[in-house]
Design an enzyme around this catalytic site. Structure first.
Site, PDB file in Angstrom:
ATOM      1  CE  LYS A   8      -1.582   1.709   4.045  1.00  0.00           C
ATOM      2  NZ  LYS A   8      -1.259   3.123   4.216  1.00  0.00           N
ATOM      3  CG  ASN A   9       2.646   2.683   3.540  1.00  0.00           C
ATOM      4  OD1 ASN A   9       1.453   2.964   3.427  1.00  0.00           O
ATOM      5  ND2 ASN A   9       3.245   2.565   4.712  1.00  0.00           N
ATOM      6  NE  ARG A  39       1.223  12.471   7.195  1.00  0.00           N
ATOM      7  CZ  ARG A  39       1.425  13.736   7.500  1.00  0.00           C
ATOM      8  NH1 ARG A  39       0.431  14.495   7.837  1.00  0.00           N
ATOM      9  NH2 ARG A  39       2.639  14.230   7.460  1.00  0.00           N
ATOM     10  CB  CYS A  55      -4.360  11.365  11.604  1.00  0.00           C
ATOM     11  SG  CYS A  55      -3.119  10.207  11.978  1.00  0.00           S
ATOM     12  NE  ARG A  70       0.803  10.672  10.180  1.00  0.00           N
ATOM     13  CZ  ARG A  70       0.493   9.588   9.512  1.00  0.00           C
ATOM     14  NH1 ARG A  70      -0.652   9.005   9.694  1.00  0.00           N
ATOM     15  NH2 ARG A  70       1.334   9.071   8.632  1.00  0.00           N
ATOM     16  CG  ASP A  85       3.245   1.572   9.410  1.00  0.00           C
ATOM     17  OD1 ASP A  85       2.856   2.431  10.221  1.00  0.00           O
ATOM     18  OD2 ASP A  85       3.361   1.799   8.189  1.00  0.00           O
ATOM     19  CB  ILE A 122       7.807   6.955  14.209  1.00  0.00           C
ATOM     20  CG1 ILE A 122       8.961   5.968  14.088  1.00  0.00           C
ATOM     21  CG2 ILE A 122       7.529   7.703  12.911  1.00  0.00           C
ATOM     22  CD1 ILE A 122      10.097   6.360  13.240  1.00  0.00           C
ATOM     23  NE  ARG A 140      -6.561   4.556   5.801  1.00  0.00           N
ATOM     24  CZ  ARG A 140      -5.573   5.131   6.479  1.00  0.00           C
ATOM     25  NH1 ARG A 140      -5.679   5.328   7.762  1.00  0.00           N
ATOM     26  NH2 ARG A 140      -4.470   5.511   5.852  1.00  0.00           N
TER      27      ARG A 140
END
Ligand code: UD1
Length: 421
Positions: A22-23, A93, A117, A122, A308, A330, A400
């Site tokens: 996805k990223n 985002r 968020c 962010r 993540d 993070i 998502r």
């Protein structure tokens, strides 16, 4: 709205294939704005986020066709609209990444600020810093960022922030610099495999980029980018989540399309926890040597342990007897899953950016609520391990970023199904 219902306690068995990342694909879709030619992108997962990005590209004037994991982005007869709408950008985002390509190619972009968020503040200051260094003027206008530049000029840009490098800022600035005049050097660039995948995509379009995958990326601007055909890398976070699903249920699954060379920090923690990691170039499998040991985890930019995967590791540590400390460096507020795990009988105490987990031998099923993407994956893992029934509401968060996750788990023997809330 759907919820997931899980009857825990089934050991997962069999084989499963990881979807495309996805990223990786979200900024790659934005990069298609850098050319009028056709762009073909393969192994694209069918997710809420990928579909949101298709809507954004269509709203900007691109034509997007999606069939069986293959996306074809082409130009329409209409000119590109350089305004990215609040309604779309606020839902995701990564859509802020259209700013760099629009600015680089069309000299102007008006993109809504993505906003806050649930996992914390962010900001986008690093994106702005990069565009300004390339010569853009930036104005804020009713919640929109308006960036303009007659032609961007290459520059030396330091992109490190308070929390280290930024993935999407590196992507955004790299895309803008691809069409700038002269050479740009991004220092403190994000090294994530997804950033390197975007760079490979741009190189196939004709961009001149070196050093991607390291903290110093060099970009020699070109005048024109062209058609491209590219296959997205596998999703290392989905691979890690599936491997933990196997481990937390005492199961044994083979995960296909898992690039172990993208998962060094995860593998290291697995070995420290007493797990034998069996890997080939594109498959992975976890086998505990004996009972698991608790491990301390600190999230860091790549190649450090990924934020993540923090929530999913916390689910595992909740059922691993002993104390583990999980430190989030993070997104220091990314702990929405703690209260939900505690509802299932976990013993976790949050202290600032640390969570102290006192592992129990069992969790108990309970109604819980997903608050964000990775927190929902954590709750699915907890539900798979728990005694009794767990229902997870607001599962749209999971959709998502995980393609057909319920179906993949069912095929591995899990008792998981959807119900209307
Ligand atoms: C990306 C990933 C997300 C992952 C995150 C960190 C995508 C689509 N999303 O998000 O899944 O959790 O990387 O690996 O790829 N920051 C600033 N100023 C900025 C930008 C970021 O201070 O202008 C801070 C952030 O608040 C955070 C840190 O930098 O503390 C890293 O964030 P960043 O890498 O930018 O996250 P994203 O790229 O948004």
């Amino acid at each position: 709205m759907d919820k997931f219902v899980i009857e825990g306690g089934k050991r997962l068995k069999g084989e499963v294939t990881v979807s495309g990342s996805k990223n990786s694909c979200l900024p790659i879709f934005a990069a298609t704005l850098l050319t009028d030619d056709a762009c073909i992108i393969r192994d694209v997962p069918n997710l809420r986020d990928t579909n949101t990005m298709f809507k954004i590209l269509r709203s900007l004037g691109k034509n997007v066709e999606f069939e069986k994991g293959k996306v074809r982005v082409t130009s329409t007869k209409n000119p590109i609209n350089c305004i990215a709408d609040y309604k779309l950008v606020s839902t995701m985002r990564a859509s802020f990444c259209v700013l760099g390509p629009l600015l680089g190619r069309y000299k102007i972009a008006k993109v809504s600020l993505p906003g806050g968020c649930i996992i914390g503040l962010r900001p986008v200051d690093l994106h702005m810093k990069g565009f300004k260094a390339l010569g853009a003027s930036i104005l804020m206008e009713s919640g929109y960022v308006v960036a303009k530049a007659p032609r961007l000029k290459g520059n030396h840009i330091y992109l490190g922030g308070v929390f280290g490098s930024s993935v999407l800022a590196t992507d955004n600035v790299m895309m803008a610099a691809a069409l700038a005049k002269g050479k740009s050097i991004i220092e403190a660039a994000a090294c994530e495999p997804e950033v390197a995948d975007l760079a490979e995509f741009l190189i196939k379009m004709g961009a001149k980029i070196k050093g991607h995958g390291t903290p110093v990326i060099e970009i020699e601007g070109v005048k024109h980018l062209h058609a491209v055909d590219h296959t997205i890398i596998p999703d290392r976070i989905e691979a890690g989540t599936l491997l933990l699903a196997s481990l937390i249920t005492g199961g044994d699954i083979l995960v296909r399309n898992a690039f172990s060379h993208h998962m060094g920090a995860f593998i290291d923690k697995m070995q420290e926890a007493g797990v034998n990691v069996i890997k080939t170039e594109k498959t992975m499998r976890l086998q505990p040597k004996k009972t698991l040991r608790p491990v301390n985890i600190t999230t860091l930019p790549y190649p450090g342990f990924p934020t993540d995967m923090q929530a999913q590791m916390m689910a595992l540590m909740s059922v691993t007897p002993g104390i583990s400390v999980i430190t989030e460096k993070i997104f220091p507020d990314r702990f929405m899953h703690v209260a939900e795990l505690n509802r299932m009988g976990a013993h976790i105490q949050r202290e600032g950016p640390h969570a102290i987990v006192e592992g129990m031998s069992k969790l108990l099923g309970a109604p819980v609520m997903a608050s964000d993407l990775r927190a929902s994956a954590c709750l699915v893992l907890a539900g798979l391990a728990a005694k009794g029934k767990t229902s997870i509401s607001r599962i749209y968060h999971l959709e998502r970023g995980y393609e057909n996750f319920d179906l993949k788990l069912q095929a591995l023997g899990a008792r998981v199904w959807r119900e209307k809330e």
